[in-house]
Design an enzyme around this catalytic site. Structure first.
Site, PDB file in Angstrom:
ATOM      1  N   ASP A   9       0.772  -1.150  -0.055  1.00 16.23           N
ATOM      2  CA  ASP A   9       0.030   0.015  -0.158  1.00 16.23           C
ATOM      3  C   ASP A   9       0.855   1.290   0.173  1.00 16.23           C
ATOM      4  O   ASP A   9       1.643   1.675   0.908  1.00 16.23           O
ATOM      5  CB  ASP A   9      -0.812   0.012   1.293  1.00 16.23           C
ATOM      6  CG  ASP A   9      -1.823   1.295   1.439  1.00 16.23           C
ATOM      7  OD1 ASP A   9      -1.603   2.220   0.858  1.00 16.23           O
ATOM      8  OD2 ASP A   9      -2.636   1.036   2.355  1.00 16.23           O
ATOM      9  N   ILE A  10       0.890   1.939  -1.050  1.00 17.15           N
ATOM     10  CA  ILE A  10       1.720   3.139  -1.140  1.00 17.15           C
ATOM     11  C   ILE A  10       1.336   4.491  -0.280  1.00 17.15           C
ATOM     12  O   ILE A  10       2.331   4.787   0.365  1.00 17.15           O
ATOM     13  CB  ILE A  10       1.723   3.950  -2.566  1.00 17.15           C
ATOM     14  CG1 ILE A  10       2.701   4.708  -2.940  1.00 17.15           C
ATOM     15  CG2 ILE A  10       0.250   4.604  -2.808  1.00 17.15           C
ATOM     16  CD1 ILE A  10       2.974   4.955  -4.536  1.00 17.15           C
ATOM     17  N   ASN A  23      -6.362  11.978 -11.244  1.00 15.67           N
ATOM     18  CA  ASN A  23      -7.042  12.499 -12.273  1.00 15.67           C
ATOM     19  C   ASN A  23      -6.927  13.952 -12.571  1.00 15.67           C
ATOM     20  O   ASN A  23      -6.528  14.709 -11.719  1.00 15.67           O
ATOM     21  CB  ASN A  23      -8.693  11.906 -12.345  1.00 15.67           C
ATOM     22  CG  ASN A  23      -9.379  12.504 -11.287  1.00 15.67           C
ATOM     23  OD1 ASN A  23      -9.515  13.696 -11.020  1.00 15.67           O
ATOM     24  ND2 ASN A  23      -9.891  11.949 -10.289  1.00 15.67           N
ATOM     25  N   VAL A  32      -5.963   4.234  -6.560  1.00 12.38           N
ATOM     26  CA  VAL A  32      -4.882   4.826  -5.633  1.00 12.38           C
ATOM     27  C   VAL A  32      -4.950   6.154  -5.262  1.00 12.38           C
ATOM     28  O   VAL A  32      -4.634   6.700  -3.990  1.00 12.38           O
ATOM     29  CB  VAL A  32      -3.436   4.629  -6.380  1.00 12.38           C
ATOM     30  CG1 VAL A  32      -3.156   5.474  -7.484  1.00 12.38           C
ATOM     31  CG2 VAL A  32      -2.115   4.930  -5.192  1.00 12.38           C
ATOM     32  N   ASP A  33      -5.633   6.872  -6.335  1.00 13.70           N
ATOM     33  CA  ASP A  33      -6.014   8.459  -5.829  1.00 13.70           C
ATOM     34  C   ASP A  33      -6.895   8.524  -4.771  1.00 13.70           C
ATOM     35  O   ASP A  33      -6.757   9.159  -3.889  1.00 13.70           O
ATOM     36  CB  ASP A  33      -6.740   8.780  -7.141  1.00 13.70           C
ATOM     37  CG  ASP A  33      -6.872  10.300  -7.277  1.00 13.70           C
ATOM     38  OD1 ASP A  33      -5.981  10.906  -6.278  1.00 13.70           O
ATOM     39  OD2 ASP A  33      -7.708  10.933  -7.862  1.00 13.70           O
ATOM     40  N   SER A 120      -1.838   4.547 -14.236  1.00 12.73           N
ATOM     41  CA  SER A 120      -2.574   4.414 -15.614  1.00 12.73           C
ATOM     42  C   SER A 120      -3.093   2.990 -15.711  1.00 12.73           C
ATOM     43  O   SER A 120      -3.716   2.652 -16.655  1.00 12.73           O
ATOM     44  CB  SER A 120      -1.988   4.731 -16.821  1.00 12.73           C
ATOM     45  OG  SER A 120      -2.328   6.468 -16.848  1.00 12.73           O
ATOM     46  N   THR A 121      -2.767   1.841 -14.937  1.00 10.50           N
ATOM     47  CA  THR A 121      -2.930   0.417 -15.128  1.00 10.50           C
ATOM     48  C   THR A 121      -4.148  -0.173 -14.463  1.00 10.50           C
ATOM     49  O   THR A 121      -4.670  -1.113 -14.898  1.00 10.50           O
ATOM     50  CB  THR A 121      -1.732  -0.430 -14.779  1.00 10.50           C
ATOM     51  OG1 THR A 121      -1.588  -0.187 -13.207  1.00 10.50           O
ATOM     52  CG2 THR A 121      -0.513  -0.011 -15.442  1.00 10.50           C
ATOM     53  N   GLY A 122      -4.965   0.860 -13.787  1.00 12.59           N
ATOM     54  CA  GLY A 122      -6.304   0.410 -13.361  1.00 12.59           C
ATOM     55  C   GLY A 122      -7.528   0.803 -13.884  1.00 12.59           C
ATOM     56  O   GLY A 122      -7.505   0.287 -15.093  1.00 12.59           O
ATOM     57  N   TYR A 124      -7.710   3.423 -15.884  1.00 11.68           N
ATOM     58  CA  TYR A 124      -7.455   3.864 -17.353  1.00 11.68           C
ATOM     59  C   TYR A 124      -7.151   2.868 -18.116  1.00 11.68           C
ATOM     60  O   TYR A 124      -6.811   3.038 -19.188  1.00 11.68           O
ATOM     61  CB  TYR A 124      -6.304   5.090 -16.964  1.00 11.68           C
ATOM     62  CG  TYR A 124      -6.680   6.263 -16.263  1.00 11.68           C
ATOM     63  CD1 TYR A 124      -8.148   6.418 -15.937  1.00 11.68           C
ATOM     64  CD2 TYR A 124      -6.003   7.310 -16.160  1.00 11.68           C
ATOM     65  CE1 TYR A 124      -8.430   7.675 -15.415  1.00 11.68           C
ATOM     66  CE2 TYR A 124      -6.319   8.476 -15.711  1.00 11.68           C
ATOM     67  CZ  TYR A 124      -7.543   8.529 -15.201  1.00 11.68           C
ATOM     68  OH  TYR A 124      -8.219   9.676 -14.773  1.00 11.68           O
TER      69      TYR A 124
END
Length: 169
Positions: A9-10, A23, A32-33, A120-122, A124
């Site tokens: 978890d970042i 975004n 993550v955002d 961008s891999t989620g 997006y």
């Protein structure tokens, strides 16, 4: 620069700066955002609103910074990754800019340790293999006298396997 790979978890990473896959509104969202905004608290959102009032939305590939709020990191660097639309050349350039601009901003803040999510891999839908290759290539190509360590933080097993394979090549 040392490169480290962590599955986790970042929002819990001990680093001078963590990168948020934001975004363009900068007002939080999913993935993550949303996690960074929830864990970091209202201070991050308040600063994002100030940035928006000053410059408008954040363009794809660009990066802005806020404090880390309640996070262990001092800063959150918000970068807007591209939504995958099948245009590999354009998408790859925009994603590369996310890493380059985040690293340049980190340098300007005297950041020694920076952590990146899988931008961008989620939702997006950027292809994970291509995104990982771009991330690793841009970090390896970036020379810095200031940044000492880059941590790639993978949330899932799939991304972790992809990054591990690419980093071992």
């Amino acid at each position: 620069m040392n490169i480290e790979l962590i599955k986790g978890d970042i929002t819990k990473i001990e680093a001078d700066a963590i990168v948020n896959a934001a975004n363009s509104s900068l007002l939080g969202g999913g993935g993550v955002d949303g996690a960074i905004h929830r864990a970091g608290g209202k201070k991050i959102l308040d600063e994002c609103i100030e940035i928006r009032n000053r410059q408008g939305k954040c363009k794809t590939g660009e990066a802005v910074v806020t404090t880390g709020g309640n996070l262990p990191a001092k800063y959150v660097i918000h970068t807007v990754g591209p939504v995958w639309n099948g245009n590999e050349e354009k998408g790859s350039k925009l994603l590369a800019n996310c890493y380059i601009n985040s690293l340049k901003l980190a340098e300007s803040l005297d950041v020694k340790i920076i952590a990146f999510p899988n931008i961008s891999t989620g939702i997006y839908r950027f292809p994970k293999e291509l995104a990982a290759k771009i991330a690793i290539d841009e970090v390896k190509d970036f020379t810095s006298e200031i940044i000492e360590k880059v941590i790639f933080v993978c949330f899932d097993d799939e991304n972790e396997k992809i990054y591990r394979k690419l980093l071992e090549e």
